[in-house]
Write an enzyme that holds these catalytic residues in place. Structure first.
Site, PDB file in Angstrom:
ATOM      1  CG  ASP A  19     -27.160 -54.896  23.817  1.00  0.00           C
ATOM      2  OD1 ASP A  19     -26.689 -53.786  23.558  1.00  0.00           O
ATOM      3  OD2 ASP A  19     -26.799 -55.603  24.782  1.00  0.00           O
TER       4      ASP A  19
ATOM      5  CD  GLU B  67     -23.533 -53.673  20.516  1.00  0.00           C
ATOM      6  OE1 GLU B  67     -22.773 -52.798  20.912  1.00  0.00           O
ATOM      7  OE2 GLU B  67     -24.163 -54.408  21.296  1.00  0.00           O
TER       8      GLU B  67
HETATM    9  C1  NOJ Z   1     -24.123 -52.534  23.911  1.00  0.00           C
HETATM   10  C2  NOJ Z   1     -24.843 -51.272  24.278  1.00  0.00           C
HETATM   11  O1  NOJ Z   1     -24.802 -50.385  23.192  1.00  0.00           O
HETATM   12  C3  NOJ Z   1     -24.157 -50.743  25.506  1.00  0.00           C
HETATM   13  O2  NOJ Z   1     -24.589 -49.433  25.809  1.00  0.00           O
HETATM   14  C4  NOJ Z   1     -24.380 -51.704  26.641  1.00  0.00           C
HETATM   15  O3  NOJ Z   1     -23.650 -51.273  27.758  1.00  0.00           O
HETATM   16  C5  NOJ Z   1     -23.939 -53.122  26.272  1.00  0.00           C
HETATM   17  N1  NOJ Z   1     -24.314 -53.517  24.955  1.00  0.00           N
HETATM   18  C6  NOJ Z   1     -24.505 -54.145  27.237  1.00  0.00           C
HETATM   19  O4  NOJ Z   1     -25.871 -54.345  27.001  1.00  0.00           O
END
Ligand code: NOJ
Length: 471
Positions: A181, A243
């Site tokens: 993430d 991500e």
């Molecule tokens: C990306 C995640 O996909 C999202 O849902 C989240 O709010 C943020 N990162 C923070 O962790």
């Protein structure tokens, strides 16, 4: 590498299948539905966070990296799920959140020095708007996201060791890897300098106030690679998909350590042939893309591209070379919903998270109780009704999962009719008509698949249709 061309199915655990009638999906529920995934033909599932959490950001605010939130079950349920998945040839990926913890994690109380603090806030803003700093006991802690999510200091070796331990924990329990993430936010400027004003576009959509700043210091620090190396060290050769909210031109330092990066340029491209083409061109000019067109943050294929284009969007997603991520519900053409009476996500993302629809009953077969968010349209759109219908979206997605294994290596974008996106994969050609008119499309050889019966005939693609041929 098992993942080189894998299709990884994203499960949003709250909304996939409830097994105990509390209206919230859980691990036992996922286990009950594994046959759907095996039948569909995906290679792996990625579970959005399952860890104990106060759920201000539905598990992206982790309160314990080494356990399961009771709403989803227990560690033993995770073990069962991994074993049951393995029996069906499916791997399980978890979602790890290294950038921040919940402020209810005991680390925040016991080790405040594991977090990032300042005497005065700088101009950094949180991803959901407003300042990224909240005052506590006379000082300010940094939160790149909600105030309930305090940013960890990865330059503190104790943080690195604790997080390595967390990364190892699930790999040892059978996870095949992680979706990592918000990894571009892992490391920030150690001097906490203000972000300067932007002099060029960021390259991906940002909020208006964010777009005014160059975001030089609030993320993507030059030493990010050192932290990523420690993550890699912990997981061995498990799959790590980042991500990374950066244009693909800036991926390389991440890909020195991670296997793949989500291709956000394509995810954000509007359904316009030139924009799709240039996003694919930019992203596939270097290795490293994990393709994704929908998820729990940005919404579903049907709503993003229009119901008329959802099938072609699935065709696109599943015929690009390299791993692809398919969001639960997209295989049946589920649309975003209205949200519920109660607002759960302050950033407005409830509408992307309505429950999976398994059958045409009022609950969609998701729960025997009352679903935390109401189902959208189970009588219209559900797995059962589409299962044996060869013309359904579900059958199309299943066929695509078979056909994609036959496609050749590489990707060559080719010229086709106006408004037509076309590319070759070895001896296969793929063409998508993005327009509401019939268009000539350069597809030679035998027709292998079309998004609807009759979509391609005599060299012409029907409006919004797509097809695959083999020379
Ligand atoms: C990306 C995640 O996909 C999202 O849902 C989240 O709010 C943020 N990162 C923070 O962790």
């Amino acid at each position: 590498m098992w993942w080189a061309d894998a299709v990884i199915y994203q499960i949003y655990p709250r909304s996939f299948q409830d097994s105990d009638g509390d209206g919230v999906g859980d691990l036992r529920g996922i286990e009950q539905r594994l046959d759907h995934l095996a039948w569909l033909g995906v290679d792996a599932l990625w579970l959005s966070p399952i860890y104990p959490s106060p759920m201000h950001d539905f598990g992206y605010d982790v309160a314990d990296y080494k356990d399961v939130d009771p709403v989803f079950g227990a560690l033993s349920d995770f073990d069962r799920l991994v074993a049951a998945a393995r029996e069906r040839g499916l791997r399980v990926l978890l979602d790890v959140v290294p950038c921040h913890t919940s402020i209810e994690h005991r680390w925040f109380r016991e080790h405040p020095d594991w977090y990032i603090w300042a005497d005065e806030p700088n101009n950094w803003s949180s991803a959901f708007g407003g300042t990224a700093w909240t005052k506590l006991n006379g000082r300010y802690y940094l939160h790149s996201f909600y105030p309930e999510q305090a940013d960890l200091d990865w330059r503190n070796p104790e943080v690195v060791a604790a997080m390595q331990d967390a990364f190892r924990f699930w790999i040892e329990r059978g996870a095949a890897g992680y979706r990592v993430d918000a990894i571009d936010r892992l490391m920030k400027d150690p001097q906490l300098r203000d972000d300067p004003l932007a002099s060029e576009p960021f390259g991906l959509p940002l909020r208006e106030d964010e777009a005014k700043l160059a975001l030089t210091y609030s993320r993507n620090a030059p030493d990010t690679g050192e932290a990523l190396a420690r993550i890699r060290e912990a997981v061995g050769d498990a799959l790590l998909v980042g991500e990374i909210y950066l244009p693909s031109a800036k991926w390389q330092p991440y890909l020195d350590h991670l296997d793949r990066a989500f291709a956000f340029e394509l995810l954000h491209a509007p359904w316009d042939p030139e924009r799709l083409r240039s996003a694919i061109e930019a992203t596939s000019s270097r290795p490293g893309a994990a393709w994704v067109l929908s998820n729990h943050d940005f919404g579903r294929l049907v709503t993003r591209f229009g119901p008329e284009n959802a099938r072609s969007a699935a065709l696109l997603l599943l015929t690009l070379p390299g791993p692809a991520f398919l969001y639960q519900g997209d295989e049946i053409g589920l649309a975003d919903g209205p949200g519920g009476e109660r607002v759960y996500d302050r950033a407005g993302r409830d509408r992307y998270r309505h429950p999976m629809q398994w059958d045409g009953s009022p609950s969609g077969g998701f729960t025997s109780g009352e679903a935390w968010l109401p189902p959208v349209d189970p009588e219209e759109t559900n797995v059962e009704a589409q299962h044996d219908d060869p013309r359904s979206m579900l059958s199309l997605v299943r066929d695509l999962l078979t056909v994609r294994r036959l496609l050749g290596d590489g990707l060559e974008l080719i010229e086709a009719g106006p408004g037509v996106l076309a590319y070759r994969r070895g001896d296969h050609a793929i063409a998508i008509n993005t327009t509401p008119e019939r268009q000539p499309a350069a597809l030679d050889g035998d027709l292998v698949l079309e998004t609807r019966p009759g979509a391609f005939s005599r060299g012409v693609l029907a409006p919004h249709a797509g097809a695959i041929s083999r020379a």
